[in-house]
Write a protein that holds these residues in place. Sequence first.
Motif, mmCIF file in Angstrom:
data_model
loop_
_atom_site.group_PDB
_atom_site.id
_atom_site.type_symbol
_atom_site.label_atom_id
_atom_site.label_comp_id
_atom_site.label_asym_id
_atom_site.label_seq_id
_atom_site.Cartn_x
_atom_site.Cartn_y
_atom_site.Cartn_z
ATOM 1 N N ALA A 1 14.363 33.142 11.140
ATOM 2 C CA ALA A 1 15.208 33.669 12.207
ATOM 3 C C ALA A 1 15.160 32.737 13.410
ATOM 4 O O ALA A 1 14.157 32.054 13.640
ATOM 5 C CB ALA A 1 14.730 35.064 12.601
ATOM 6 N N TYR B 1 15.470 30.044 5.973
ATOM 7 C CA TYR B 1 15.378 31.506 6.023
ATOM 8 C C TYR B 1 14.854 32.015 7.360
ATOM 9 O O TYR B 1 14.909 33.214 7.646
ATOM 10 C CB TYR B 1 14.478 32.023 4.898
ATOM 11 C CG TYR B 1 13.019 31.661 5.032
ATOM 12 C CD1 TYR B 1 12.163 32.404 5.848
ATOM 13 C CD2 TYR B 1 12.489 30.580 4.332
ATOM 14 C CE1 TYR B 1 10.821 32.075 5.964
ATOM 15 C CE2 TYR B 1 11.148 30.247 4.443
ATOM 16 C CZ TYR B 1 10.323 30.998 5.253
ATOM 17 O OH TYR B 1 8.998 30.672 5.370
ATOM 18 N N SER C 1 16.546 36.851 3.753
ATOM 19 C CA SER C 1 17.153 36.549 5.052
ATOM 20 C C SER C 1 18.644 36.865 5.072
ATOM 21 O O SER C 1 19.193 37.227 6.117
ATOM 22 C CB SER C 1 16.923 35.081 5.423
ATOM 23 O OG SER C 1 17.699 34.215 4.606
ATOM 24 N N TYR D 1 10.806 41.083 5.147
ATOM 25 C CA TYR D 1 11.332 39.885 5.807
ATOM 26 C C TYR D 1 10.632 39.663 7.145
ATOM 27 O O TYR D 1 10.211 38.542 7.462
ATOM 28 C CB TYR D 1 12.842 40.010 6.008
ATOM 29 C CG TYR D 1 13.455 38.826 6.716
ATOM 30 C CD1 TYR D 1 13.448 37.560 6.135
ATOM 31 C CD2 TYR D 1 14.030 38.970 7.976
ATOM 32 C CE1 TYR D 1 14.003 36.461 6.788
ATOM 33 C CE2 TYR D 1 14.592 37.880 8.639
ATOM 34 C CZ TYR D 1 14.569 36.630 8.042
ATOM 35 O OH TYR D 1 15.111 35.540 8.696
ATOM 36 N N LYS E 1 18.384 38.142 8.909
ATOM 37 C CA LYS E 1 18.178 36.970 9.759
ATOM 38 C C LYS E 1 18.942 37.120 11.066
ATOM 39 O O LYS E 1 18.422 36.796 12.145
ATOM 40 C CB LYS E 1 18.623 35.706 9.018
ATOM 41 C CG LYS E 1 18.447 34.424 9.815
ATOM 42 C CD LYS E 1 18.863 33.209 8.990
ATOM 43 C CE LYS E 1 18.720 31.921 9.789
ATOM 44 N NZ LYS E 1 19.066 30.726 8.974
#
Length: 273
Positions: free
Chosen positions: A5, A3, A68, A124, A83
């Motif tokens: 980035a 998940y 994500s 997130y 993401k």
Amino acid sequence: MDYSAQFRREATGELTLKPSPEAVALAAAYRKNPTPGRSWPAARVKEEAIARVAAAGGDSSCHQLVLSESALQFGQYRGKTFKWLLSNDVGYAAMVLAVHQREREDGDTTQSFIMGNKDALLRYAGLFPVMMAAISERRVREGHGTPAQEDQVLVGFGNFAAMSFKDLYEATDRDRKGFVKWVKRQSSRPGTKMELFQKYIRRRDAEMLPGSAPPVAASSSAPEEEPSDEALLAVVSHMDVSGGNYVGLNLPFNLRILCYCTFICPTGLLYVI
């Protein structure tokens, strides 16, 4: 399936704020044809995200994975996942979320599809301290940052570039303390990280100054102030010479004793004073 980035970073370790080439191309296309798309409710966004996670062989019960893969419902990157956004344009994400944070703090409780989508994007982003530091710095630079957000801003220069303002300021080792002292003596250009850190140092230094001591309340056991000659003479003038009693006066104990002595011994007044 992860998940997290794929953050791009500068040589200092800070996140790259500039958009990636892919993001630049998408933004340019959007500006040429800014046709607004439809925003979907959170339930549908989540349903589609779960489907993407499952299709990629991920665990669709993992909340972070689903976040994500949730799609943006606004702006120039509409349809791209959270993401993807944090991997390709941190600067845009920080700008959007800094404004959104402030709106929520100011009491905006709107539950539109777009506001709900930004709430999810902020959740997130909250999975990554470096992203929250970027949002905090954006707010501080705009003049809307809280002291806690100033704490999170990364130094961004020198040997301790990857440290937060708070961690570097509160460090106790010789090297870091020396660096803070050095920064305080420098002349900085407006808008630079050094200027931002200098402002932070000045605020923290001011908070460390000892406040004025609160006034000490008078103790009930403190000795009574010695009465003046005028007060004694005024009391004597109200005495009943027939029995040494006071006429309608509520007098302190020390005045009663002195006045009693005065009545018993007319020369006592001079002796007592």
